[in-house]
Write a protein that holds these residues in place. Structure first.
Motif, PDB file in Angstrom:
ATOM      1  N   LYS A  95       0.821  -1.216   0.000  1.00  0.00           N
ATOM      2  CA  LYS A  95       0.000   0.000   0.000  1.00  0.00           C
ATOM      3  C   LYS A  95       0.858   1.271   0.000  1.00  0.00           C
ATOM      4  CE  LYS A  95      -3.802  -2.247   2.507  1.00  0.00           C
ATOM      5  NZ  LYS A  95      -4.789  -2.071   3.594  1.00  0.00           N
ATOM      6  N   TYR A 108     -12.452  -2.973  -3.018  1.00  0.00           N
ATOM      7  CA  TYR A 108     -12.988  -2.938  -1.655  1.00  0.00           C
ATOM      8  C   TYR A 108     -14.520  -3.007  -1.638  1.00  0.00           C
ATOM      9  CZ  TYR A 108      -8.406  -2.008   0.440  1.00  0.00           C
ATOM     10  OH  TYR A 108      -7.112  -2.119   0.875  1.00  0.00           O
ATOM     11  N   HIS A 151     -16.586  -3.902   1.398  1.00  0.00           N
ATOM     12  CA  HIS A 151     -16.586  -2.994   2.563  1.00  0.00           C
ATOM     13  C   HIS A 151     -17.480  -1.779   2.354  1.00  0.00           C
ATOM     14  CE1 HIS A 151     -13.500  -5.340   4.483  1.00  0.00           C
ATOM     15  NE2 HIS A 151     -12.746  -5.273   3.390  1.00  0.00           N
ATOM     16  N   PHE A 180     -15.440   2.961   7.573  1.00  0.00           N
ATOM     17  CA  PHE A 180     -14.081   3.287   7.120  1.00  0.00           C
ATOM     18  C   PHE A 180     -13.916   3.190   5.597  1.00  0.00           C
ATOM     19  CE2 PHE A 180     -14.247  -1.164   8.523  1.00  0.00           C
ATOM     20  CZ  PHE A 180     -13.771  -1.832   7.399  1.00  0.00           C
ATOM     21  N   LEU A 226     -10.759   4.246   3.182  1.00  0.00           N
ATOM     22  CA  LEU A 226     -10.019   3.142   2.569  1.00  0.00           C
ATOM     23  C   LEU A 226      -9.744   3.437   1.090  1.00  0.00           C
ATOM     24  CD1 LEU A 226      -9.197   0.394   3.712  1.00  0.00           C
ATOM     25  CD2 LEU A 226     -11.423  -0.497   3.036  1.00  0.00           C
ATOM     26  N   THR A 281      -4.902  -7.190  10.957  1.00  0.00           N
ATOM     27  CA  THR A 281      -5.236  -5.893  10.344  1.00  0.00           C
ATOM     28  C   THR A 281      -4.864  -4.725  11.251  1.00  0.00           C
ATOM     29  OG1 THR A 281      -7.114  -6.956   9.284  1.00  0.00           O
ATOM     30  CG2 THR A 281      -7.160  -4.560   9.370  1.00  0.00           C
ATOM     31  N   ARG A 326       2.928  -6.398   9.202  1.00  0.00           N
ATOM     32  CA  ARG A 326       2.180  -5.315   9.858  1.00  0.00           C
ATOM     33  C   ARG A 326       2.709  -5.043  11.268  1.00  0.00           C
ATOM     34  NH1 ARG A 326      -3.623  -7.388   7.627  1.00  0.00           N
ATOM     35  NH2 ARG A 326      -3.759  -6.067   5.770  1.00  0.00           N
ATOM     36  N   LYS A 367      -4.810   1.089  11.357  1.00  0.00           N
ATOM     37  CA  LYS A 367      -5.655   0.092  10.686  1.00  0.00           C
ATOM     38  C   LYS A 367      -5.799   0.386   9.191  1.00  0.00           C
ATOM     39  CE  LYS A 367      -8.758  -0.094  14.210  1.00  0.00           C
ATOM     40  NZ  LYS A 367     -10.050  -0.312  14.870  1.00  0.00           N
ATOM     41  N   SER A 368      -5.705   1.651   8.803  1.00  0.00           N
ATOM     42  CA  SER A 368      -5.775   1.992   7.367  1.00  0.00           C
ATOM     43  C   SER A 368      -4.388   1.916   6.743  1.00  0.00           C
ATOM     44  CB  SER A 368      -6.312   3.395   7.134  1.00  0.00           C
ATOM     45  OG  SER A 368      -7.272   3.727   8.069  1.00  0.00           O
ATOM     46  N   ASN A 422      -1.757   0.188   6.826  1.00  0.00           N
ATOM     47  CA  ASN A 422      -1.239  -1.065   7.389  1.00  0.00           C
ATOM     48  C   ASN A 422      -0.391  -1.861   6.388  1.00  0.00           C
ATOM     49  OD1 ASN A 422      -3.321  -1.935   5.812  1.00  0.00           O
ATOM     50  ND2 ASN A 422      -4.319  -3.182   7.370  1.00  0.00           N
ATOM     51  N   VAL A 446       0.166  -3.598   3.831  1.00  0.00           N
ATOM     52  CA  VAL A 446      -0.101  -4.636   2.824  1.00  0.00           C
ATOM     53  C   VAL A 446      -1.558  -5.084   2.857  1.00  0.00           C
ATOM     54  CG1 VAL A 446       2.200  -5.671   2.525  1.00  0.00           C
ATOM     55  CG2 VAL A 446       0.814  -6.319   4.504  1.00  0.00           C
ATOM     56  N   HIS A 447      -1.989  -5.622   1.722  1.00  0.00           N
ATOM     57  CA  HIS A 447      -3.280  -6.309   1.621  1.00  0.00           C
ATOM     58  C   HIS A 447      -3.010  -7.677   1.016  1.00  0.00           C
ATOM     59  CE1 HIS A 447      -7.336  -7.379   0.320  1.00  0.00           C
ATOM     60  NE2 HIS A 447      -6.742  -7.791  -0.791  1.00  0.00           N
ATOM     61  N   ALA A 448      -3.766  -8.693   1.439  1.00  0.00           N
ATOM     62  CA  ALA A 448      -3.689  -9.992   0.751  1.00  0.00           C
ATOM     63  C   ALA A 448      -5.081 -10.610   0.692  1.00  0.00           C
ATOM     64  CB  ALA A 448      -2.735 -10.930   1.478  1.00  0.00           C
TER      65      ALA A 448
HETATM   66  P1  CMP Z   1      -7.036  -4.816   3.739  1.00  0.00           P
HETATM   67  O1  CMP Z   1      -6.425  -6.149   3.947  1.00  0.00           O
HETATM   68  O2  CMP Z   1      -6.533  -3.976   2.638  1.00  0.00           O
HETATM   69  O3  CMP Z   1      -8.611  -5.034   3.526  1.00  0.00           O
HETATM   70  C1  CMP Z   1      -9.584  -4.247   4.103  1.00  0.00           C
HETATM   71  C2  CMP Z   1      -9.015  -3.075   4.796  1.00  0.00           C
HETATM   72  O4  CMP Z   1      -9.923  -2.336   5.577  1.00  0.00           O
HETATM   73  C3  CMP Z   1      -7.977  -3.532   5.795  1.00  0.00           C
HETATM   74  O5  CMP Z   1      -6.848  -3.975   5.093  1.00  0.00           O
HETATM   75  C4  CMP Z   1      -7.777  -2.302   6.636  1.00  0.00           C
HETATM   76  O6  CMP Z   1      -6.796  -1.427   6.090  1.00  0.00           O
HETATM   77  C5  CMP Z   1      -9.145  -1.664   6.555  1.00  0.00           C
HETATM   78  N1  CMP Z   1      -9.863  -1.749   7.812  1.00  0.00           N
HETATM   79  C6  CMP Z   1     -10.435  -2.831   8.343  1.00  0.00           C
HETATM   80  N2  CMP Z   1     -11.050  -2.518   9.507  1.00  0.00           N
HETATM   81  C7  CMP Z   1     -10.852  -1.192   9.690  1.00  0.00           C
HETATM   82  C8  CMP Z   1     -11.240  -0.270  10.701  1.00  0.00           C
HETATM   83  N3  CMP Z   1     -11.967  -0.679  11.750  1.00  0.00           N
HETATM   84  N4  CMP Z   1     -10.872   1.009  10.566  1.00  0.00           N
HETATM   85  C9  CMP Z   1     -10.145   1.414   9.484  1.00  0.00           C
HETATM   86  N5  CMP Z   1      -9.749   0.582   8.497  1.00  0.00           N
HETATM   87  C10 CMP Z   1     -10.092  -0.713   8.602  1.00  0.00           C
END
Ligand code: CMP
Length: 134
Positions: free
Chosen positions: A9, A49, A52, A57, A61, A91, A102, A109-110, A112, A114-116
């Motif tokens: 990211k 995303y 979500h 969030f 995101l 996360t 991480r 939490k945002s 963070n 990497v994503h997988a």
């Molecule tokens: P990611 O693996 O990219 O997939 C979903 C993303 O939502 C996660 O990583 C976080 O970056 C984000 N995320 C999940 N829960 C929260 C939260 N409670 N507040 C902010 N971001 C979140």
């Protein structure tokens, strides 16, 4: 062979952690079969995303992932989906083990690092978004 989609990211890209993070997956024995650096469009981020949408969030995101370059990777190997999620860690950086990506690099939490993908179905859906040519 199982495959997964990883995104490095913008927070990690800005801090020049791309090479270090890629080498963690490589040294664990996984094969990187595709890699590109992209600045995602809003459309790509919204598709990625989609699950979500509606969460508090979600807007944050999408704006975060589109704010800079992202490194997208397809990584292959046995049980790679579960293994990469373990390597990435929880996360929330507060819950991420210190040895995970991480645990080492996530700022929040945002932001963070990497994503997988979390399942075979998600991996195939996400790979199509980032690598439509595959
Ligand atoms: P990611 O693996 O990219 O997939 C979903 C993303 O939502 C996660 O990583 C976080 O970056 C984000 N995320 C999940 N829960 C929260 C939260 N409670 N507040 C902010 N971001 C979140």
């Amino acid at each position: 062979m199982e495959r997964t989609l990883v995104l490095i990211k913008p927070d990690a890209m800005e801090r020049k952690l791309m090479g270090e993070i890629i080498s963690i997956y490589e040294k664990k024995g996984f094969h990187i079969s595709a890699l590109k650096i992209v600045k995602p469009t809003k459309e790509m981020a919204e598709e990625h995303y989609a699950e979500h949408k509606g969460k508090p969030f979600y807007e944050n995101l999408v704006s975060f992932i589109t704010k800079g370059e992202v490194c997208a990777l397809v990584i292959e190997g046995e049980n790679v989906i579960e293994a990469v999620r373990k390597i990435n860690g929880a996360t929330d950086p507060l819950n991420a083990e210190p040895g995970t990506i991480r645990g080492r690099y996530a700022l929040s939490k945002s932001e963070n690092a990497v994503h997988a993908s979390d399942s075979i179905e998600s991996a195939e859906r996400e790979i199509k978004i980032w690598f439509p040519e595959l």
